[in-house]
Design an enzyme around this catalytic site. Structure first.
Site, mmCIF file in Angstrom:
data_model
loop_
_atom_site.group_PDB
_atom_site.id
_atom_site.type_symbol
_atom_site.label_atom_id
_atom_site.label_comp_id
_atom_site.label_asym_id
_atom_site.label_seq_id
_atom_site.Cartn_x
_atom_site.Cartn_y
_atom_site.Cartn_z
ATOM 1 N N GLU A 1 -11.605 -3.529 -3.156
ATOM 2 C CA GLU A 1 -10.609 -2.590 -3.684
ATOM 3 C C GLU A 1 -10.375 -2.863 -5.172
ATOM 4 O O GLU A 1 -9.812 -3.889 -5.534
ATOM 5 C CB GLU A 1 -9.295 -2.757 -2.924
ATOM 6 C CG GLU A 1 -9.436 -2.631 -1.417
ATOM 7 C CD GLU A 1 -8.310 -3.336 -0.660
ATOM 8 O OE1 GLU A 1 -7.147 -2.971 -0.866
ATOM 9 O OE2 GLU A 1 -8.594 -4.247 0.118
ATOM 10 N N HIS B 1 0.798 -1.232 0.000
ATOM 11 C CA HIS B 1 0.000 0.000 0.000
ATOM 12 C C HIS B 1 0.830 1.280 0.000
ATOM 13 O O HIS B 1 0.522 2.236 0.714
ATOM 14 C CB HIS B 1 -0.941 0.013 1.204
ATOM 15 C CG HIS B 1 -2.079 -0.974 1.130
ATOM 16 N ND1 HIS B 1 -2.527 -1.531 -0.038
ATOM 17 C CD2 HIS B 1 -2.864 -1.505 2.114
ATOM 18 C CE1 HIS B 1 -3.545 -2.347 0.224
ATOM 19 N NE2 HIS B 1 -3.767 -2.356 1.508
ATOM 20 N N HIS C 1 -9.918 2.342 -0.074
ATOM 21 C CA HIS C 1 -9.859 1.327 0.983
ATOM 22 C C HIS C 1 -10.943 1.514 2.055
ATOM 23 O O HIS C 1 -10.663 1.373 3.256
ATOM 24 C CB HIS C 1 -8.457 1.349 1.603
ATOM 25 C CG HIS C 1 -7.979 0.025 2.104
ATOM 26 N ND1 HIS C 1 -8.509 -0.579 3.215
ATOM 27 C CD2 HIS C 1 -7.030 -0.817 1.640
ATOM 28 C CE1 HIS C 1 -7.882 -1.728 3.429
ATOM 29 N NE2 HIS C 1 -6.979 -1.898 2.479
HETATM 30 C C1 GLA Z 1 -5.403 -4.946 2.100
HETATM 31 C C2 GLA Z 1 -4.527 -6.137 2.172
HETATM 32 C C3 GLA Z 1 -4.651 -6.795 3.493
HETATM 33 C C4 GLA Z 1 -4.410 -5.803 4.607
HETATM 34 C C5 GLA Z 1 -5.346 -4.647 4.460
HETATM 35 C C6 GLA Z 1 -5.071 -3.562 5.465
HETATM 36 O O1 GLA Z 1 -6.664 -5.219 1.758
HETATM 37 O O2 GLA Z 1 -4.755 -7.053 1.143
HETATM 38 O O3 GLA Z 1 -3.764 -7.879 3.593
HETATM 39 O O4 GLA Z 1 -3.089 -5.359 4.559
HETATM 40 O O5 GLA Z 1 -5.262 -4.088 3.213
HETATM 41 O O6 GLA Z 1 -5.019 -4.030 6.757
#
Ligand code: GLA
Length: 383
Positions: free
Chosen positions: A348, A136, A210
């Protein structure tokens, strides 16, 4: 500061800033946009909250820290309007938080194996912030920076544009990237997110949104009773570090098969290698390719008790469905509620994880002169 004040005053004269309606049958409000101070960063910069309201009484609150959707009020089948996204009451929650509640994530949504990739024969090393991988956007991703906000006036719908200029080398990424993210609240109860990105050197760009949804109207409920449909036949299985194997696999006959609407809790505890690795669902689905690069339906999320239905539309190749497996009650959210295991889920829209290291996946290279574009729409209705 001066500029944002002028824009704000102009907005006030454009939109009637009606009070929040708690019942759809009450007097119909006009679409509106208000701006308030949400908090101050340690360096003294102010963070603002923008409240977008449509005529149907839906309301979305966005802060310019992380370009974050902080709350999203939509009706249930009886017209009761409630918040359906996880978030914090104050700025400190967002500064300290590690869950990416409601944020724009980038430069790269999801993981890049060992944080390393090659572009035009050069190897780039990104920040490692998730085991041995990059997640991220790194330690200070787009979710942890202050965006410039502009209220857009040439539309009937409340519309907010956020812009962030990510300097060359930030978190190890090449090129100065300028990303504009425009949130629009439409009269069809849609939160529409349009992205536009440019760079001054070859780079990669794959942002996503997100929000953690919980359509029940109470964040003490889990999301296990929500029914999910994903417009996909295939998904990308992952290794222990949640990095895709170089494989696209059929979901048919596995707990990953959401071709027909299925309760999230129905198979989440099945003996299944992929569910064990993800500690639940934390995978990328390969959206049906027929309409690739055009906006098409990607998923439907339905909550039977409230009747709320969320339909996701996107032009992206993939959809990461994350079932809130890392929520463990440590994040104290709005109204002091501690968000427990699986009380929110993310849908997402993005390119697949680790794409720069998987030449067979749809690529995310962005070169000077090109424009990165994405449109993703979260539409709310009832059934
Ligand atoms: C995303 C990732 C997860 C986690 C979340 C945040 O969706 O795929 O593994 O890191 O973000 O906690």
């Amino acid at each position: 500061m001066m500029r944002s004040c002028i824009i704000y005053l102009a907005t006030l004269s454009l939109f009637y800033t009606g009070a929040c309606q708690t019942n759809r049958k009450a007097q119909t409000p006009m679409p509106s946009m208000t701006k308030t101070v949400f908090g101050k960063l340690p360096d003294g910069r102010e963070v603002y909250q923008y409240t977008l309201t449509n005529q149907a009484g839906c309301k979305v609150q966005i802060i310019n820290y992380g370009a974050t959707v902080r709350s999203l009020y939509v009706p249930d089948r009886n017209g009761k309007i409630e918040d359906v996204v996880l978030g914090y009451d104050n700025l400190q929650g967002y500064i300290d938080g590690t869950a990416y509640f409601g944020a724009i994530v980038g430069r790269y949504g999801n993981r890049i194996g060992k944080g390393r990739f090659q572009l035009d024969g050069k190897t780039y090393q990104l920040t490692i912030n998730d085991g041995e991988n990059h997640l991220h956007g790194g330690k200070v991703g787009f979710n942890k920076v202050l965006w410039d906000a502009t209220v857009i006036r040439d539309t009937d719908n409340p519309c907010l544009r956020l812009q962030y200029v990510s300097p060359d080398g930030e978190e190890g990424y090449p090129g100065t990237v300028t990303l504009k993210v425009t949130y629009t609240l439409t009269e069809k109860n849609e939160v529409r997110i349009d992205y536009e990105g440019t760079t001054d050197k070859p780079t990669i760009l794959n942002p996503t949104h997100h929000s953690y949804f919980n359509l029940t109207g109470a964040f003490t409920n889990t999301i296990l009773g929500h029914l999910l449909l994903i417009e996909a036949n295939d998904f990308t299985p992952v290794d222990e570090g949640l990095i895709p194997l170089d494989l696209i696999m059929s979901a048919e006959g596995t707990p990953m098969d959401f071709h027909n609407a299925t309760a999230i809790g129905a198979r989440i505890s099945n003996q299944d290698e992929q569910l064990a690795i993800g500690k639940g669902y934390d995978h990328n689905w390969v959206l049906t390719r027929k309409f690739e690069n055009r906006i098409r339906k990607a998923a439907e999320l339905y909550e039977p008790a409230s009747g709320r239905l969320l339909t996701v539309f996107t032009d992206q190749p993939g959809l990461q469905f994350y079932s809130g497996n890392f929520l463990d009650g440590t994040a104290k959210g709005k109204n002091g509620i501690a968000y427990q295991h699986r009380t929110g889920l993310c849908l997402e829209a993005q390119a697949f994880p680790d794409t720069p290291n998987k030449p067979r996946f749809p690529q995310v290279t962005l070169r000077p002169g090109q424009i990165y574009r994405q449109t993703t729409i979260y539409q709310f209705s009832t059934r």
